[in-house]
Design a protein around this motif. Sequence first.
Motif: not given
Length: 334
Positions: A40-44, A66-78
């Motif tokens: 599951e995709k999660v945006t941070v 990924k072990e927890e079933g998450l696809d984490v996408e980081l977005s740099l937001t200063p």
Amino acid sequence: MKKIITYIIGILILLILIFAILFNFNKEDKKEKKVSKKLEKVTVAEVAHTIFYAPQYVAIEKGYFKEEGLDVELSLTPGADKVTAAVLSGDADIGFSGSEATIYVYNSGEKDYLKTFAQLTQKDGSFIVSRKKIDNFTLEDLKGKTIIGGRVGGMPEMMLEWAIREAGLDPKDDVNIDTSVAFAAMSSAFIGGTGDFVSLFEPNALDLEQQGYGYVVASLGELGGVVPYTSYSARKSYLKENKDVIEKFTKAIQKGIDFVLENDSKTIANIILPQFPDTSLNDLEKVITRYKDIDAWPKTTNFSKESFDHMQDVMEKAGQLEKRVEYKNLAYEK
């Protein structure tokens, strides 16, 4: 005749092997696709990309998300203000910044306000860098000087003010805190000649030292005390509708924290090196050791009422808190 039969058998065996390899490859490929579909995709929205956040990068590089079933996408937001704006607008699912941001949002009257569900750091991660070498530095050395301190209302600048007050100085009258320089430009401004001191996160502080532009003389983390300094937050509605995601995300972060606390700096540096391709392994190790030395990382993602209240003390003294908020209102109950 025997040679022909042997030749045919040989070809058949070869074809069988090729078929088996291709079948297995196809099977593995389908398996990988199946696994990826389950993620599951999660945006941070990430306020900064710094070694200070090592547990998060360990969680990424070790595959804990990924072990927890998450696809984490980081977005740099200063900037914490920009992080909260991204979360409130729905551009990001989770915000990663100073916990003070949730208080600002709550006091603004936002109905779908943000709640903090996990902390990653428990102390200020910035270091005071002096233009000149100072033996036995104390905050008294800031008197009559200019220090580039960061954005007004941000935790780094407010923590700097707190430390200066605790040293018996007035941050308004005794020290000139330059808040006009954007966070991302603080190092270059100092190199360009602005200020006598600058407050920087790593690896920027170490970079200045190695380039001969300054000397690290103090840690604001040691001076400021324990607070939920950098944490993860999300809108009330998201937390309610995605309890499983929050639980899985928190588990992955806890694994990252555990790994950092249980392993030496060199081991951690090797893991997160892909996240900092422009920083040498040796420098990564040095910076991680600096953060370990000040207990920058907590043992748990949970943060206490005492640390939350101390953060509000810091904000109040800085003149940035209109109204104190109850811990229970902004701390997510798992």
